[in-house]
Design a protein around this motif. Sequence first.
Motif, PDB file in Angstrom:
ATOM      1  N   LYS A 148      -0.269  -0.123  -9.816  1.00  0.00           N
ATOM      2  CA  LYS A 148      -0.425  -1.309  -8.985  1.00  0.00           C
ATOM      3  C   LYS A 148       0.855  -1.610  -8.221  1.00  0.00           C
ATOM      4  CE  LYS A 148      -1.399  -6.264  -9.215  1.00  0.00           C
ATOM      5  NZ  LYS A 148      -1.669  -7.420 -10.087  1.00  0.00           N
ATOM      6  N   LEU A 149       2.009  -1.493  -8.876  1.00  0.00           N
ATOM      7  CA  LEU A 149       3.286  -1.755  -8.221  1.00  0.00           C
ATOM      8  C   LEU A 149       3.560  -0.725  -7.121  1.00  0.00           C
ATOM      9  CD1 LEU A 149       5.569  -2.740 -11.236  1.00  0.00           C
ATOM     10  CD2 LEU A 149       4.738  -4.228  -9.409  1.00  0.00           C
ATOM     11  N   ALA A 150       3.208   0.550  -7.380  1.00  0.00           N
ATOM     12  CA  ALA A 150       3.421   1.582  -6.364  1.00  0.00           C
ATOM     13  C   ALA A 150       2.607   1.281  -5.114  1.00  0.00           C
ATOM     14  CB  ALA A 150       3.046   2.956  -6.930  1.00  0.00           C
ATOM     15  N   ALA A 151       1.340   0.894  -5.297  1.00  0.00           N
ATOM     16  CA  ALA A 151       0.500   0.559  -4.145  1.00  0.00           C
ATOM     17  C   ALA A 151       1.012  -0.689  -3.443  1.00  0.00           C
ATOM     18  CB  ALA A 151      -0.945   0.365  -4.593  1.00  0.00           C
ATOM     19  N   SER A 152       1.351  -1.709  -4.223  1.00  0.00           N
ATOM     20  CA  SER A 152       1.805  -2.975  -3.642  1.00  0.00           C
ATOM     21  C   SER A 152       3.121  -2.791  -2.880  1.00  0.00           C
ATOM     22  CB  SER A 152       1.973  -4.029  -4.738  1.00  0.00           C
ATOM     23  OG  SER A 152       2.412  -5.253  -4.196  1.00  0.00           O
ATOM     24  N   CYS A 153       4.055  -2.053  -3.474  1.00  0.00           N
ATOM     25  CA  CYS A 153       5.351  -1.836  -2.815  1.00  0.00           C
ATOM     26  C   CYS A 153       5.203  -0.999  -1.544  1.00  0.00           C
ATOM     27  CB  CYS A 153       6.325  -1.156  -3.773  1.00  0.00           C
ATOM     28  SG  CYS A 153       6.877  -2.219  -5.146  1.00  0.00           S
ATOM     29  N   SER A 154       4.326   0.002  -1.573  1.00  0.00           N
ATOM     30  CA  SER A 154       4.118   0.828  -0.389  1.00  0.00           C
ATOM     31  C   SER A 154       3.523   0.013   0.748  1.00  0.00           C
ATOM     32  CB  SER A 154       3.197   2.010  -0.724  1.00  0.00           C
ATOM     33  OG  SER A 154       3.783   2.850  -1.700  1.00  0.00           O
ATOM     34  N   ILE A 155       2.523  -0.827   0.428  1.00  0.00           N
ATOM     35  CA  ILE A 155       1.908  -1.665   1.454  1.00  0.00           C
ATOM     36  C   ILE A 155       2.915  -2.672   1.987  1.00  0.00           C
ATOM     37  CG2 ILE A 155       0.132  -3.423   1.852  1.00  0.00           C
ATOM     38  CD1 ILE A 155      -1.619  -1.904  -0.150  1.00  0.00           C
ATOM     39  N   THR A 156       3.734  -3.246   1.079  1.00  0.00           N
ATOM     40  CA  THR A 156       4.751  -4.216   1.498  1.00  0.00           C
ATOM     41  C   THR A 156       5.773  -3.569   2.429  1.00  0.00           C
ATOM     42  OG1 THR A 156       4.501  -5.514  -0.530  1.00  0.00           O
ATOM     43  CG2 THR A 156       6.558  -5.776   0.700  1.00  0.00           C
TER      44      THR A 156
END
Length: 511
Positions: A148-156
């Motif tokens: 979840k953090l990997a997806a969230s950080c990439s989108i951010t």
Amino acid sequence: MKQPTTRTEMSRLNISPEDDSSSANSTEYTDCPQKVPLGGQYSDTEAESQNFLPEHNLGKKKYETEYHQGNASFGMSVFNLGNAIMGSGILALSYAMANTGIALFVILLVSVAIFSLYSVHLLLKTANEGGALVYEQLGYKAFGMPGKLAASCSITMQNIGAMSSYLYIVKYELPIVIKSFVENGNEEWYTNGDYLVLLVTVFIILPLSLLRNLGYLGYTSGLSLLCMVFFLIVVIIKKFQLPCPLPGNGSALNETISKVLNSTVAHPNATAVDYSEDSCTPKYFVFNSQTVYAIPILTFAFVCHPAILPMYEELKDRSRHKMQGVANVSFLAMFIMYLLAALFGYLTFNVHVEPELLHTYAAVYQSDVLLLIVRLAVLTAVTLTVPVVLFPIRTSVNHLLCASKDFSWIRHTIITVVLLACTNALVIFVPTIRDIFGFIGASAAAMLIFILPSAFYIKLVKKESMKSVQKIGATAFLLLGFFVMIGSMTLIVLDWINNASASPDAHADGH
């Protein structure tokens, strides 16, 4: 411009996967605004024939599903996805072609477009199997909180890069617009791009960003797309109005071109422009220090993957094949626009094209009414787009830090101000928009296109063995993603190091 194009995407980050364990059956997962099963024991054919997991008895268990019927037609979905794909990256494509050559650029453009479509295929198939229509939730289902953090950080990171690129357009173009209305204003503070970015941020972007409900700003996606279509038409027209080389070497017009094209805004360490016959001959294969930015620029231009799943949810009579058809048409349309914009921009200025194409025209058409209208339209669109792009970043940060707390205007304001301050710092202190396109394209865009979709597919699609053609293809795509990301980042960092150590007159921004 790249931005949230559906109401679902704007609100999706308020859903916490960790809170969805209340059901007695652990194979069910709540995904707003519907409940869908986790298990992958049913085939794609079953899911698609049932319009993406409606209420039906599948196998031994009956899944209670709150089926949300989408209402977006095929054509409207194509338009929305085109808005999500189209962004400020189109302004850098001519620069990429100038540093790769026409033939190599076309090869890279076709490759990135095909890879992007393949990742959409993986994402849609994983969503059917994993039972989630949010990128971050797929990451949580696949790898827990790290996913979840990997997806969230990439989108951010991708959205911050998009905001930075929009503010770069303000920094480059607004001074030109002001100078067209003010005589002898070259040395005035109100023609300084850094000051203007801060003023626009404080007095326009910040008040709009502080709104809890952006409402009408969501319609700027259509305005942005129309502006870019208008921009493309003007680029094609101007190609046939500007001869190369310019008549009368040494004329005042040539001196103006040299002065503006080598201004400190666009080329801090540039040398004199040579508008010779040879410099106007198109090249088909080019390799230089700036060629390494081509692939990151292209990946940045094609990123739309966080918007795919929300659009899938809003699609009327949805199925995976229908959504893939929407993606195929949208990517084909954007491919044609990207190719035309890059080709005609490159043929107009050849080796002298800048990282931001629109700024290059200031050298020749300082008082052109048509280009002034284009600038005003693009400036309006990107300024109104920044709050829309900021909205999901703030929601994600707020959800990660204070998911259980009630809304607070103080926290809301602090997060907004910090995000805008960081973005403005990037725009002011990073010398060229090329670096933003390069870094974000090599990191976040590579994660969203190559690495995350293939990793989620390998983890969540259980019905296919690792020896199947599909899993082998996804694994190869994953490895390709790591190769692209690591290779591009390494070459870009090496270019930065070389630029930092080079003398001011030894580097001409790759030209």
